[in-house]
Design a protein around this motif. Structure first.
Motif, PDB file in Angstrom:
ATOM      1  N   GLU A 162    -121.260 -58.338 -11.350  1.00 20.46           N
ATOM      2  CA  GLU A 162    -121.912 -57.212 -10.659  1.00 20.46           C
ATOM      3  C   GLU A 162    -123.286 -56.913 -11.271  1.00 20.46           C
ATOM      4  O   GLU A 162    -124.277 -56.794 -10.558  1.00 20.46           O
ATOM      5  N   TYR A 188    -133.350 -47.459  -7.978  1.00 18.07           N
ATOM      6  CA  TYR A 188    -131.887 -47.491  -7.926  1.00 18.07           C
ATOM      7  C   TYR A 188    -131.328 -48.498  -8.936  1.00 18.07           C
ATOM      8  O   TYR A 188    -130.397 -48.197  -9.692  1.00 18.07           O
ATOM      9  N   TYR A 239    -119.939 -47.276 -16.998  1.00 21.95           N
ATOM     10  CA  TYR A 239    -118.781 -47.530 -16.122  1.00 21.95           C
ATOM     11  C   TYR A 239    -117.914 -48.647 -16.731  1.00 21.95           C
ATOM     12  O   TYR A 239    -116.689 -48.547 -16.769  1.00 21.95           O
ATOM     13  N   PHE A 287    -125.700 -39.342  -6.547  1.00 21.10           N
ATOM     14  CA  PHE A 287    -126.409 -40.544  -7.022  1.00 21.10           C
ATOM     15  C   PHE A 287    -127.287 -41.115  -5.900  1.00 21.10           C
ATOM     16  O   PHE A 287    -128.445 -41.446  -6.120  1.00 21.10           O
ATOM     17  N   GLU A 291    -120.989 -39.572  -6.513  1.00 18.58           N
ATOM     18  CA  GLU A 291    -121.486 -40.727  -5.758  1.00 18.58           C
ATOM     19  C   GLU A 291    -122.555 -40.261  -4.770  1.00 18.58           C
ATOM     20  O   GLU A 291    -123.605 -40.876  -4.640  1.00 18.58           O
ATOM     21  N   LEU A 331    -123.789 -48.565 -14.819  1.00 23.22           N
ATOM     22  CA  LEU A 331    -122.756 -49.606 -14.913  1.00 23.22           C
ATOM     23  C   LEU A 331    -122.395 -49.943 -16.361  1.00 23.22           C
ATOM     24  O   LEU A 331    -121.269 -50.357 -16.644  1.00 23.22           O
ATOM     25  N   TYR A 364    -117.696 -48.016  -2.834  1.00 25.08           N
ATOM     26  CA  TYR A 364    -118.701 -49.089  -2.732  1.00 25.08           C
ATOM     27  C   TYR A 364    -118.171 -50.229  -1.859  1.00 25.08           C
ATOM     28  O   TYR A 364    -118.922 -50.836  -1.107  1.00 25.08           O
TER      29      TYR A 364
HETATM   30  C1  HMH Z   1    -123.200 -45.208  -8.815  1.00 26.33           C
HETATM   31  C2  HMH Z   1    -122.340 -46.397  -8.587  1.00 26.33           C
HETATM   32  N1  HMH Z   1    -121.074 -46.222  -8.180  1.00 26.33           N
HETATM   33  C3  HMH Z   1    -120.279 -47.281  -7.981  1.00 26.33           C
HETATM   34  C4  HMH Z   1    -120.735 -48.567  -8.160  1.00 26.33           C
HETATM   35  C5  HMH Z   1    -119.837 -49.747  -7.892  1.00 26.33           C
HETATM   36  O1  HMH Z   1    -119.554 -50.441  -9.024  1.00 26.33           O
HETATM   37  C6  HMH Z   1    -122.071 -48.719  -8.587  1.00 26.33           C
HETATM   38  N2  HMH Z   1    -122.606 -49.943  -8.790  1.00 26.33           N
HETATM   39  N3  HMH Z   1    -122.841 -47.619  -8.777  1.00 26.33           N
END
Ligand code: HMH
Length: 259
Positions: free
Chosen positions: A118, A76, A87, A247, A244, A84, A175
């Motif tokens: 984070e 993970y 993101y 994932f 999500e 991220l 999250y």
């Molecule tokens: C897949 C995923 N979604 C959201 C977050 C939250 O930032 C994360 N760390 N990972």
């Protein structure tokens, strides 16, 4: 027995619900509440069933009670780290698409917090598992990671600031909900849970602040927006909510390219 009579009246304008009047009757007394239904309420409501499945996903539950095998968490961490990285780039695109300095500064702040705070939790956990930051960064994305990041980056690059926010809101918001849920359910056992730092960080007020700010901005941007555009934003929100879920499933099953 009080009873709730709803909806008493639904005011519709431009095809979407603006306000729902709810009257609550207590033994003859009538208390009238008018609660405006915001666009983020509508998004939350439409993704409710997907988020419920995210919250009850075995991978999420196993983080909560600390029973998740370490190799699964390591898997993970690697996929989430490269997720991220992309993101974060959405926040950079937020700076580009923002309409004023204050909004630019806030996107830059969240971008920095994602990379410095984070992602550092990921780096710290990885180190405990003997994985270097370089190895995290060099992770090859699985089909799901690639599809999820690709969807968000594409919509953010080609769409408006509202499209961008609709894509990343489920990530920040769900999250935070997961963090709160796991802390509430397993709070007393967190000392013995090796994933407690993960739970503490996602349930922290600092992490929760980002999605609250995004919601406020989205409410501003969607004011008076035609229903057709709102539907496009809702679609983004539902797609990334589903990603999500995918994932969590991908890391649970350690899915990767078949060849
Ligand atoms: C897949 C995923 N979604 C959201 C977050 C939250 O930032 C994360 N760390 N990972």
């Amino acid at each position: 027995m009080p009873y709730i009579h709803l909806p008493r009246s639904v005011i519709q304008e431009r095809g979407f619900i603006l306000a729902v009047n709810i009257s609550i009757h207590f033994k003859g007394d009538t208390m009238k509440h008018t609660k405006s239904k915001t666009f983020s309420d509508r998004l939350h409501e439409s993704a409710k069933e997907i988020w419920k499945r995210n919250h009850s996903h075995p991978f999420v539950q196993a983080i909560g009670n600390g029973t998740l095998p370490e190799h699964k968490f390591a898997y993970y961490l690697k996929q989430d780290y490269i997720y991220l990285m992309d993101y974060s780039k959405l926040f950079a695109l937020g700076v580009i698409k923002a309409h004023n300095v204050e909004t630019m500064a806030k996107f830059a702040e969240i971008l920095n917090e994602t990379i410095q705070i984070e992602m550092d939790i990921h780096r710290q956990y990885a180190l405990e598992f003997g994985i270097t930051s370089k190895q995290l960064e060099d992770t090859e994305p699985t089909p799901t990671t690639l599809a999820y990041s690709g969807y968000m980056l594409n919509a953010a690059q080609h769409g408006t600031l509202a499209d961008l926010i609709a894509c990343l809101l489920p990530c920040a918001w769900d999250y935070y909900e997961i963090g709160l849920l796991l802390k509430e359910r397993n709070g007393k056992d967190l000392d013995n849970n090796r994933y407690s730092k993960w739970i503490e960080s996602y349930s922290s007020p600092e992490f929760g602040e980002a999605h609250k700010w995004l919601i406020t901005l989205l409410e501003e941007l969607t004011e008076g927006m035609p229903e057709k555009e709102l539907q496009r934003l809702e679609k983004h929100f539902l797609v990334t909510s589903r990603y999500e879920y995918l994932f969590w499933d991908m890391v649970q099953n350690e899915q990767d390219w078949p060849l």
